[in-house]
Scaffold this active site. Structure first.
Site, PDB file in Angstrom:
ATOM      1  N   LEU A  53       0.811  -1.216   0.000  1.00 33.77           N
ATOM      2  CA  LEU A  53       0.000   0.000   0.000  1.00 33.77           C
ATOM      3  C   LEU A  53       0.845   1.267   0.000  1.00 33.77           C
ATOM      4  O   LEU A  53       0.314   2.361  -0.204  1.00 33.77           O
ATOM      5  CB  LEU A  53      -0.920   0.029   1.233  1.00 33.77           C
ATOM      6  CG  LEU A  53      -1.696  -1.262   1.558  1.00 33.77           C
ATOM      7  CD1 LEU A  53      -2.575  -1.043   2.780  1.00 33.77           C
ATOM      8  CD2 LEU A  53      -2.523  -1.718   0.362  1.00 33.77           C
ATOM      9  N   TYR A 103       2.039  11.019 -11.864  1.00 35.56           N
ATOM     10  CA  TYR A 103       1.556  10.063 -10.867  1.00 35.56           C
ATOM     11  C   TYR A 103       1.098   8.773 -11.529  1.00 35.56           C
ATOM     12  O   TYR A 103       1.469   7.670 -11.111  1.00 35.56           O
ATOM     13  CB  TYR A 103       0.417  10.678 -10.058  1.00 35.56           C
ATOM     14  CG  TYR A 103      -0.209   9.734  -9.065  1.00 35.56           C
ATOM     15  CD1 TYR A 103       0.530   9.195  -8.023  1.00 35.56           C
ATOM     16  CD2 TYR A 103      -1.562   9.375  -9.176  1.00 35.56           C
ATOM     17  CE1 TYR A 103      -0.044   8.326  -7.106  1.00 35.56           C
ATOM     18  CE2 TYR A 103      -2.150   8.516  -8.268  1.00 35.56           C
ATOM     19  CZ  TYR A 103      -1.394   7.988  -7.231  1.00 35.56           C
ATOM     20  OH  TYR A 103      -1.968   7.119  -6.331  1.00 35.56           O
TER      21      TYR A 103
END
Length: 370
Positions: A53, A103
């Site tokens: 994560l 991103y």
């Protein structure tokens, strides 16, 4: 099973670790930015399953995307491959991985690194391209409009909306976590993209409108339908941002010689909930309804319910003690009353099938013992 959660102190990581503990996984290692390189290598070498994560989504410099997402993931893959254990990995990617921005490219590179790791080792790799995730413990004033709105609205602060029609795709963190934990089942060992959800298609304006009803409901007592779907998830999220000083609020007490009447909750579609009290010997009610239905639950004391059919004059009576946990329903066309026949104060919960409307009350005075 030894489970490793990278980014374990982040928004999704904290929710995941709590749920893993709840369902019985006790050997869970959380990797954070403060974890040493040696400790990371040891944890990955011993891992039976990895939830990856960790990542960067709002760096100070655009160049940090590459190292924080692609670079960290490549290092993780190298460490797992060196262990030779074919450790399954769940990767929290983003829907922006399909877009050509810094991103998105960094998340897509992370996906590619994990795909290569899976092909080289035979380890299952699950990629979750997540939209905007919301829920408790998400950081406000960072990268979640829902978290920022909830934080501000819960504190009576203004919110800023540049474009109310801006589209949002949202997924609730509890649903994300449930989907992740499902992948721990060996039967789910097929690699690839995994959808978790449901995903809610909405707008910034709609989310704002939903959230702003919640604090107002303390004044109006009218609750929106928060039992399912987006409203349910947003209500839970909003509540998680309340300061402890605001965990409670007052209701209006209506007092007369018959006792106290307090409305607690109203709904647009399912009526309202209230309670009332009565001293010994006091009778309340003495009316009938054409359509409105009511349910009474005596929670303290002993009550006598009297009924009279307004056309035939037929009578009926019930004695209900609070120990009975028995609901008494009123029936349209029957006048009814309730008398405290005990020696102590009586307290009764009441549900009515519709909210009281003073313009159309559907409450016609009529004594039971005429």
């Amino acid at each position: 099973m030894r489970i490793v959660v990278t980014g374990g102190d982040g928004f999704i990581g904290r929710n995941l670790r709590v749920r893993l503990r709840e369902v019985g996984y006790t050997d869970v290692t959380s990797i954070t930015r403060a974890t040493s390189v040696a400790a990371v290598r040891t944890a990955l070498a011993e891992a039976d399953f990895v939830f990856h994560l960790a990542g960067v989504n709002r760096p100070k410099e655009v160049s940090e995307f590459g190292q924080g997402n692609a670079g960290v993931t490549e290092a993780l893959c190298a460490a797992l491959a060196a262990g030779g254990r074919r450790t399954p990995v769940v990767y929290a990617s983003s829907i922006q991985a399909a877009l050509d921005n810094p991103y998105g490219r960094s998340k897509r590179s992370g996906e590619q690194a994990l795909e290569g790791y899976g092909q080289a080792t035979g380890a299952p790799v699950f990629v979750l391209r997540l939209p905007n995730v919301f829920g408790k413990w998400c950081r406000p004033n960072y990268n979640s409009v829902v978290a920022t709105f909830c934080h501000n609205i819960a504190r009576g602060l203004p919110i800023t909306i540049h474009d109310p029609d801006a589209e949002l795709r949202l997924v609730y963190v509890d649903d994300v976590v449930a989907g992740m934990i499902h992948l721990l089942d060996p039967a789910e060992a097929r690699s690839g993209f995994v959808d978790v959800g449901p995903t809610y298609a909405t707008t910034v304006g709609e989310v704002s409108a939903i959230l702003q009803v919640f604090p107002e409901s303390r004044r109006t007592l009218v609750m929106p339908p928060v039992g399912m779907g987006l409203h349910r998830a947003l209500y839970a999220t909003y509540l998680s941002y309340l300061p402890p000083a605001d965990f409670a609020y007052d209701l209006k007490r209506h007092t007369d010689p018959r006792g106290v009447f307090v409305e607690m909750l109203k709904t647009p579609e399912s009526g309202q909930v209230s309670y009332f009290t009565a001293p010994p010997g006091v009778t309340r009610g003495e009316h009938y309804h054409h359509t409105k239905a009511e349910k009474f639950l005596v929670v303290m004391g002993t009550a006598r319910f009297g009924f009279r059919h307004i056309m035939t004059g037929e009578r009926h009576e019930l004695i209900i003690d609070s120990d009975a946990a028995r609901v008494v329903e009123t029936v349209p066309g029957w006048a009814h009353n309730i008398t405290n026949i005990g020696s102590d104060e009586m307290i009764v919960m009441l549900w009515a099938s519709e909210c009281f409307d003073p313009q159309q009350p559907d409450t016609i005075p009529s004594k039971v013992d005429e």
